[in-house]
Design a protein around this motif. Sequence first.
Motif, short mmCIF file in Angstrom:
data_model
loop_
_atom_site.label_atom_id
_atom_site.label_comp_id
_atom_site.label_asym_id
_atom_site.label_seq_id
_atom_site.Cartn_x
_atom_site.Cartn_y
_atom_site.Cartn_z
N ASN A 201 0.80 -1.23 0.00
CA ASN A 201 0.00 0.00 0.00
C ASN A 201 0.83 1.27 0.00
O ASN A 201 0.29 2.36 -0.16
CB ASN A 201 -0.94 0.02 1.21
CG ASN A 201 -2.14 -0.89 1.00
OD1 ASN A 201 -2.40 -1.36 -0.10
ND2 ASN A 201 -2.88 -1.14 2.07
N SER A 340 -4.22 -4.94 2.25
CA SER A 340 -3.65 -4.52 0.97
C SER A 340 -4.76 -4.35 -0.05
O SER A 340 -5.59 -5.23 -0.24
CB SER A 340 -2.64 -5.56 0.47
OG SER A 340 -1.52 -5.64 1.33
N SER A 344 -3.23 -1.63 -5.30
CA SER A 344 -1.84 -1.62 -4.83
C SER A 344 -1.13 -2.91 -5.18
O SER A 344 0.03 -2.88 -5.63
CB SER A 344 -1.81 -1.40 -3.31
OG SER A 344 -2.42 -0.18 -2.95
N ASP A 380 -1.95 10.27 -4.53
CA ASP A 380 -0.58 9.80 -4.37
C ASP A 380 0.36 10.95 -4.03
O ASP A 380 0.11 12.11 -4.39
CB ASP A 380 -0.08 9.12 -5.65
CG ASP A 380 -0.75 7.78 -5.90
OD1 ASP A 380 -1.30 7.22 -4.94
OD2 ASP A 380 -0.74 7.32 -7.06
#
Length: 745
Positions: A201, A340, A344, A380
């Motif tokens: 992740n 997770s 990812s 991000d």
Amino acid sequence: MSQLPVRSSNRTDSDAKRRKIRKGTHSCWECRRRKTRCQFDSATATVCIGCEARGTTCVSQEFPDEQPQTSDRGLSQRLSRVEGLLEKIVEHIDPNPYTTGRVGGRPLIPSVSAEDDLDSSSDTLRSSAAEHPPVISMFNALREEHRVYTSPHQTQAGVISALPAKHAQISKLLHAAFPSQHDIDLVTAGASAFFVVTFFNGIDGPCEPPSSVSEIPPVTSHPALLAKRLLQVGACMQKIPTAAIPRNLDSKEPFRAQMTRFVNLVSDLVASNDDLIGSVEGLEVLNLVGLYHANAGNLRKSWLALRRANSVCQLMGVDKWPDQKPLKSIDPKSDPATRSRASSIWYRTIFSDRYLSMLLGVSTANDDESFAESYRTVHDTPTKRLEKIHTVMTGAIIKRNLDMQRAAARAISGIGPSDSFFGTTQAIDCALEQAGKSMGSAWWEPVEVNLATASPAELVHAHAHVMTQMGHHHLLVLLHLPYMMRDPKERRWDYSKTTCMSSSRALLRAYLVFRHITDAAAACRHTDYGALTAAMTLLLGYLDPKLRSRDAVVSHQRAEDRELATAIRDMMDRMAEQDDDKLSRETSDIITRLLPLTDVDQMASGMEAPVRLEIPYLGTININPVSRRTPRQAQPGGGMVAPLPTFYDHGEYAEEIHVGGAAASENSFATIQGLDNLPTDPSLQPPPHHVPSTFLAAMGEDDNYAFMQFEPDLTSPYQFPDLAAEVDQWTFQGFDANFFESLFS
């Protein structure tokens, strides 16, 4: 003539034969056996629609079924019983696949764990299907919205009762492989556990607590969970340099032997078992196996593990799965918020596969670039967005390289030109330049971190920062490498040569910073391949005559480059000595062999012996920066062997070579040793602008290779190592051959 279907009307002794049936039952025996609806055209009809169409006797269930018991009849009954059992199993596994929200009056939970999945099965499933788990488990692994709610206080003992006996045995073997709790606590201390839990992740994404890595699951746990934890412990061990291994461990087994045992056990029992990898933990296991082999230097085994992970991800639909829905977990303690995510795992699998494919010179597993779309990168960090752009560009470089190889093969057959990819190279370079500028100049400054006071999170951030810097420069080197050794008289290649040299310097400086943060040889091994690529590129660049001048500026830069390459060599020597690392030792040896290329005085006076680079299973490259005449040997019959063709040399074409008596020109290029004694038909000689298909043919056919000779290994041309040979049998795994093929393409 066929008999018409009739309703049985034999009422003899009807009171004795009439059966007591449930109120409202009107179907006949034949429709009941076929499990179809029994319908009549009218209330007065005596034969149902189904029996009339089939031509069978229509007997109401009020009367006994007097059909003779033939062998076909018995088979039909057995099939009916099997169908009934299957229906019961389906009802318990997935009561209503088309209805979400409630099942059997109980609420559904969108994200549950192994207890929900395994304990909801009936006794019938456990007794009849336990030894043969359904094949669809891998493909139905994501449908957690159909799982039935169970109490959060349900014990683990209820889970193992539903596990097949063979899987329970696997769990026992994996559990027995764990080190003692004391040893695990020692090796997972520090930043290593933090790095492991953030592997999928990301640093800034949700993740399990680092303390979870040190928790040994119960022996009754699912094999995939035990395998995941065992590999996580092994990943932590890989990040510990030999000098820092705790001295008070309970186990006396060497670290490297333990790690190898862990990954081999997991690979044999779990990673290769389709029934055990249909969960988020199973996908993590496949990726962690690939991570271990990549850090150990086993590039080919890592590549194979990642290709399997890529295939399983697609079969499970991970590439299309939304992050709002957590993947299925077989860990009863798994928290959906820290699990997770599908995107990812999918991105990490693609990233790793493309990097290894670029090093090995093979195609990528897929062309998916959805991970870099704006709606997926909006949250991000800038570093993460740059890394995703790098992954896209890696795929573009791989495609360019493979297209160049195919075009070269077509050109040698006279089909068409081979060098039409310079525009593609410029487009990729432009994209990388824009991505680099978007980070700001401050981001490219050397990373500084205080190892004594930095927290685990700060250390992992520093790792990611410097590795992304290195990745950017590595891509630039590999992008322009095919154009670095082109004719120095043509100005259009100058930008590629300059970029290769400058990016190599930047990469090597970043590598020294990285190895200051961690000096464990098996930690983030891909940085070592980047350093080797940059070191070879930088030193081979001094074959360019312009860089051998005695100009003050050029001389100063040459001295700095020699000092930088020497520092890299010394770092490799320390890691080789510290961790007994074969890859570091051979990398140091290559740099040592190439360092004389930066010594102008030695090159001008003539080297006593050429630089020799041995490429396993391929041959030896001899490099001598002093132009020498290559004599031709006369044949027994008095004829001369034709040399390789002579091309453009220092601004002029070399004089023609006449087979049969004329001596070779002084400007002719080195021949492939071992093949120059063979007689050659002049009519078969290629034209002056013949384009070689591979770098093996290119040796001696271009002006910049005048100082290189290639000695192919003709003793055992087919004795290659095993498909997935490890680093001890094949140190560079073919990476070195791919480098030189790109350099001479």
